[in-house]
Scaffold this active site. Sequence first.
Site, PDB file in Angstrom:
ATOM      1  N   ASP A   6       0.971  -1.303   0.026  1.00 11.14           N
ATOM      2  CA  ASP A   6      -0.087   0.051   0.011  1.00 11.14           C
ATOM      3  C   ASP A   6       0.910   1.203  -0.011  1.00 11.14           C
ATOM      4  OD1 ASP A   6       0.798   0.337   2.641  1.00 11.14           O
ATOM      5  OD2 ASP A   6      -1.069   0.303   3.562  1.00 11.14           O
ATOM      6  N   CYS A  53       3.468  -2.844   3.823  1.00  9.20           N
ATOM      7  CA  CYS A  53       2.570  -1.687   4.180  1.00  9.20           C
ATOM      8  C   CYS A  53       3.060  -0.867   5.344  1.00  9.20           C
ATOM      9  CB  CYS A  53       1.126  -2.242   4.727  1.00  9.20           C
ATOM     10  SG  CYS A  53       1.033  -3.057   6.566  1.00  9.20           S
ATOM     11  N   THR A  75       3.284  -0.781   8.665  1.00 11.89           N
ATOM     12  CA  THR A  75       4.084  -1.959   9.531  1.00 11.89           C
ATOM     13  C   THR A  75       4.260  -3.227   9.360  1.00 11.89           C
ATOM     14  OG1 THR A  75       1.657  -2.563  10.451  1.00 11.89           O
ATOM     15  CG2 THR A  75       2.756  -0.459  11.582  1.00 11.89           C
ATOM     16  N   HIS A 114      11.471 -22.565   9.979  1.00 12.29           N
ATOM     17  CA  HIS A 114      10.836 -23.115  11.093  1.00 12.29           C
ATOM     18  C   HIS A 114       9.111 -23.131  10.469  1.00 12.29           C
ATOM     19  CE1 HIS A 114      13.414 -23.619  14.716  1.00 12.29           C
ATOM     20  NE2 HIS A 114      14.104 -23.896  13.672  1.00 12.29           N
ATOM     21  N   HIS A 129       8.954 -29.494  12.495  1.00  8.67           N
ATOM     22  CA  HIS A 129       8.228 -28.392  11.905  1.00  8.67           C
ATOM     23  C   HIS A 129       7.108 -28.667  11.026  1.00  8.67           C
ATOM     24  CE1 HIS A 129      11.278 -26.242  14.136  1.00  8.67           C
ATOM     25  NE2 HIS A 129      12.392 -26.815  13.175  1.00  8.67           N
TER      26      HIS A 129
HETATM   27  C1  RB5 Z   1      -1.923   2.872   6.402  1.00 11.13           C
HETATM   28  O1  RB5 Z   1      -1.759   4.196   6.713  1.00 11.13           O
HETATM   29  C2  RB5 Z   1      -1.521   1.952   7.369  1.00 11.13           C
HETATM   30  O2  RB5 Z   1      -2.244   1.939   8.412  1.00 11.13           O
HETATM   31  C3  RB5 Z   1      -1.122   0.533   6.641  1.00 11.13           C
HETATM   32  O3  RB5 Z   1      -0.088   0.850   6.070  1.00 11.13           O
HETATM   33  C4  RB5 Z   1      -0.812  -0.573   7.674  1.00 11.13           C
HETATM   34  O4  RB5 Z   1       0.454  -0.112   8.550  1.00 11.13           O
HETATM   35  C5  RB5 Z   1      -1.619  -1.284   8.477  1.00 11.13           C
HETATM   36  O5  RB5 Z   1      -1.381  -2.086   8.962  1.00 11.13           O
END
Ligand code: RB5
Length: 149
Positions: free
Chosen positions: A8, A65, A67, A98, A133
């Site tokens: 994203d 994304c 995180t 694993h 595993h």
């Molecule tokens: C987008 O702002 C953010 O929420 C997305 O990239 C991600 O971190 C969601 O888990």
Amino acid sequence: MKIAIGCDHGGIVLKPAVIKALTELGAEVVDLGTYDESSVDYPVYGLKVAEAVASGDCDAGVLMCGTGIGISISANKVKGIRAAVVTNEFMAEMTKRHNNANIIALGGRVVTPEQAESIVKAWFTAEYEGGRHQRRLDMIADIESKYCK
Ligand code: RB5
């Protein structure tokens, strides 16, 4: 190896580094978007990459994304997907050895492009160990069969 990638707007900063790493490893990269920094919804791209891997069109995937969390949660709803958020080389290596993770997820607000490159290489070059595993992966598949219709 054919590797699907998806991100994203929060993860797109890592895309050039991920493509560079995969290309240097000899993989064919299938870029399923997004293609610019406009705000988009990460489940769309988690699903695209997960379907490409689950269908066998691609061998594995890399998601990005902000995180790595939201997009991995999305991908993990698809049967057969084991998507792991990884923030360093050790996690990347271990999730192949694993968990036989068929997708890794990176955070564009968590790791640098340089770290992403090295993390992708650690995951790609590690080998699944099987043995005990596999019993655990079979247990995960049983949970999936019970709850994912
Ligand atoms: C987008 O702002 C953010 O929420 C997305 O990239 C991600 O971190 C969601 O888990």
